[in-house]
Design a protein around this motif. Structure first.
Motif, mmCIF file in Angstrom:
data_model
loop_
_atom_site.group_PDB
_atom_site.id
_atom_site.type_symbol
_atom_site.label_atom_id
_atom_site.label_comp_id
_atom_site.label_asym_id
_atom_site.label_seq_id
_atom_site.Cartn_x
_atom_site.Cartn_y
_atom_site.Cartn_z
ATOM 1 N N SER A 12 0.842 -1.212 0.000
ATOM 2 C CA SER A 12 0.000 0.000 0.000
ATOM 3 C C SER A 12 0.868 1.250 0.000
ATOM 4 O O SER A 12 1.815 1.359 0.784
ATOM 5 C CB SER A 12 -0.893 -0.019 1.255
ATOM 6 O OG SER A 12 -1.130 1.302 1.707
ATOM 7 N N ASN A 13 0.544 2.208 -0.868
ATOM 8 C CA ASN A 13 1.374 3.420 -0.915
ATOM 9 C C ASN A 13 1.358 4.157 0.411
ATOM 10 O O ASN A 13 2.365 4.719 0.853
ATOM 11 C CB ASN A 13 0.951 4.350 -2.061
ATOM 12 C CG ASN A 13 -0.499 4.768 -2.047
ATOM 13 O OD1 ASN A 13 -1.380 3.926 -2.105
ATOM 14 N ND2 ASN A 13 -0.779 6.058 -1.984
ATOM 15 N N TYR A 14 0.219 4.140 1.119
ATOM 16 C CA TYR A 14 0.145 4.868 2.388
ATOM 17 C C TYR A 14 0.910 4.143 3.498
ATOM 18 O O TYR A 14 1.531 4.785 4.345
ATOM 19 C CB TYR A 14 -1.314 5.075 2.791
ATOM 20 C CG TYR A 14 -2.036 6.082 1.916
ATOM 21 C CD1 TYR A 14 -1.597 7.390 1.810
ATOM 22 C CD2 TYR A 14 -3.175 5.724 1.194
ATOM 23 C CE1 TYR A 14 -2.250 8.306 1.018
ATOM 24 C CE2 TYR A 14 -3.841 6.644 0.403
ATOM 25 C CZ TYR A 14 -3.378 7.933 0.316
ATOM 26 O OH TYR A 14 -4.032 8.849 -0.472
ATOM 27 N N PRO A 36 -6.667 -4.593 4.775
ATOM 28 C CA PRO A 36 -7.820 -3.786 5.182
ATOM 29 C C PRO A 36 -9.038 -4.695 5.361
ATOM 30 O O PRO A 36 -9.041 -5.835 4.881
ATOM 31 C CB PRO A 36 -8.029 -2.815 4.013
ATOM 32 C CG PRO A 36 -7.199 -3.308 2.889
ATOM 33 C CD PRO A 36 -6.176 -4.262 3.431
ATOM 34 N N ASN A 37 -10.030 -4.195 6.030
ATOM 35 C CA ASN A 37 -11.274 -4.942 6.252
ATOM 36 C C ASN A 37 -11.071 -6.235 7.033
ATOM 37 O O ASN A 37 -11.805 -7.206 6.845
ATOM 38 C CB ASN A 37 -11.981 -5.235 4.906
ATOM 39 C CG ASN A 37 -12.213 -3.957 4.118
ATOM 40 O OD1 ASN A 37 -12.760 -2.994 4.654
ATOM 41 N ND2 ASN A 37 -11.765 -3.919 2.880
ATOM 42 N N LYS A 49 -9.466 0.787 6.955
ATOM 43 C CA LYS A 49 -8.421 1.013 5.943
ATOM 44 C C LYS A 49 -7.044 0.952 6.595
ATOM 45 O O LYS A 49 -6.907 1.077 7.815
ATOM 46 C CB LYS A 49 -8.634 2.373 5.275
ATOM 47 C CG LYS A 49 -9.868 2.386 4.371
ATOM 48 C CD LYS A 49 -10.077 3.736 3.748
ATOM 49 C CE LYS A 49 -11.388 3.828 3.006
ATOM 50 N NZ LYS A 49 -11.376 3.206 1.693
ATOM 51 N N ILE A 50 -6.040 0.802 5.751
ATOM 52 C CA ILE A 50 -4.651 0.764 6.220
ATOM 53 C C ILE A 50 -3.905 1.983 5.704
ATOM 54 O O ILE A 50 -4.276 2.512 4.647
ATOM 55 C CB ILE A 50 -3.953 -0.538 5.775
ATOM 56 C CG1 ILE A 50 -4.124 -0.728 4.250
ATOM 57 C CG2 ILE A 50 -4.489 -1.736 6.534
ATOM 58 C CD1 ILE A 50 -3.305 -1.829 3.644
ATOM 59 N N PRO A 51 -2.881 2.443 6.449
ATOM 60 C CA PRO A 51 -2.294 1.882 7.657
ATOM 61 C C PRO A 51 -3.052 2.279 8.922
ATOM 62 O O PRO A 51 -3.781 3.263 8.941
ATOM 63 C CB PRO A 51 -0.912 2.546 7.689
ATOM 64 C CG PRO A 51 -1.141 3.898 7.070
ATOM 65 C CD PRO A 51 -2.176 3.671 6.012
ATOM 66 N N GLU A 62 -5.099 6.864 9.627
ATOM 67 C CA GLU A 62 -4.779 7.918 8.651
ATOM 68 C C GLU A 62 -3.258 8.133 8.597
ATOM 69 O O GLU A 62 -2.626 8.536 9.576
ATOM 70 C CB GLU A 62 -5.496 9.241 8.935
ATOM 71 C CG GLU A 62 -6.977 9.226 8.570
ATOM 72 C CD GLU A 62 -7.240 9.117 7.061
ATOM 73 O OE1 GLU A 62 -6.544 9.776 6.273
ATOM 74 O OE2 GLU A 62 -8.136 8.361 6.676
ATOM 75 N N SER A 63 -2.714 7.887 7.405
ATOM 76 C CA SER A 63 -1.252 7.905 7.243
ATOM 77 C C SER A 63 -0.622 9.244 7.628
ATOM 78 O O SER A 63 0.433 9.280 8.252
ATOM 79 C CB SER A 63 -0.881 7.555 5.800
ATOM 80 O OG SER A 63 -1.457 8.486 4.898
ATOM 81 N N ARG A 107 -6.194 5.032 -7.152
ATOM 82 C CA ARG A 107 -7.511 4.353 -7.016
ATOM 83 C C ARG A 107 -8.124 4.056 -8.373
ATOM 84 O O ARG A 107 -8.818 3.051 -8.534
ATOM 85 C CB ARG A 107 -8.490 5.186 -6.186
ATOM 86 C CG ARG A 107 -8.040 5.599 -4.793
ATOM 87 C CD ARG A 107 -7.572 4.506 -3.900
ATOM 88 N NE ARG A 107 -6.320 4.899 -3.271
ATOM 89 C CZ ARG A 107 -5.480 4.093 -2.642
ATOM 90 N NH1 ARG A 107 -5.747 2.812 -2.520
ATOM 91 N NH2 ARG A 107 -4.357 4.531 -2.133
#
Ligand SMILES: N[C@@H](CCC(=O)N[C@@H](CS)C(=O)NCC(=O)O)C(=O)O
Length: 212
Positions: A12-14, A36-37, A49-51, A62-63, A107
């Motif tokens: 994940s980019n975040y 996630p989930n 959601k991640i991270p 929230e990153s 996305r």
């Protein structure tokens, strides 16, 4: 001080941005790979959601919030400038990338290839082709912003650069974005410099498994 725990999927980019931030600060952390989930992620993030992050009994989602917490809590080079203008410009670029660039480039475009959701698993051409006109406008903006110093803010690495890097990196992997990136020489040079940093080398996720 309790151990920091960063939770999410390495690709994940975040998640990657938060891990680069922690590594740049020299903060040891436990990485817990969870999708996630899942129940554990959902227990911290209301939309799963991640991270997500845990530090002792303090939990955060929230990153940008996580990276800011890491920056303020631990010693090490500041990732957010301490002056008002530098801090505001860092916020500006993170906000711009997360609200405009990520929705189009990640996305819509990248997900159109990586998780196409088509019946036969082929790329989602509607999503990909729909993203391209915006990407043609967005990438030159980033290129221009990096032209003077090679950084989005000032002449040092900030959280704005760290937040952008994983997205720019992934854009080199897909055909139309790879061609577009070749026209952005400052953005391409930025990726090369980021790839040379130990924090990026240490956190680079493994490539996705080849589709058979
Ligand atoms: N604004 C959030 C975005 C987090 C986000 O969208 N993460 C993605 C992975 S890169 C995710 O969890 N996607 C799963 C989903 O939306 O169900 C942040 O900066 O942390």
């Amino acid at each position: 001080m309790p151990e920091l725990e960063i939770i999410g999927v390495a690709q994940s980019n975040y998640v990657w941005a938060v891990r680069i931030a922690a590594t740049e600060k020299g903060v040891p952390y436990k990485f817990t790979p969870l999708r996630p989930n899942t129940a554990e992620v959902g227990a911290i993030h209301p939309f799963s959601k991640i991270p997500v992050m845990r530090h002792g009994d303090f939990e955060l989602f929230e990153s940008k919030a996580i990276a800011t917490y890491i920056d303020r809590t631990f010693d090490g080079p500041p990732l957010i400038p301490t002056d008002a203008k530098g801090a505001a410009l860092t916020e500006q670029w993170i906000s711009c990338v997360n609200t405009l660039i990520d929705p189009t480039c990640v996305r819509q475009y990248i997900v159109g290839y990586a998780f196409p959701g088509t019946p036969d698993g082929s790329p989602n051409r509607r999503a990909i082709d729909g993203a391209l006109p915006n990407m043609q406008k967005q990438l030159p903006v980033l290129d221009k912003a990096l032209a003077n110093t090679g950084h989005l803010v000032g002449d040092k690495l900030t959280l704005a650069d760290i937040n952008l890097f994983p997205i720019a990196f992934y854009l080199q992997r897909f055909p139309e974005s790879k061609a577009l990136m070749q026209e952005q020489r400052h953005l391409t040079a930025f990726i090369e410099r980021m790839l040379a940093r130990p924090s990026v080398k240490e956190t680079t996720p493994p490539p996705p498994p080849k589709k058979t």
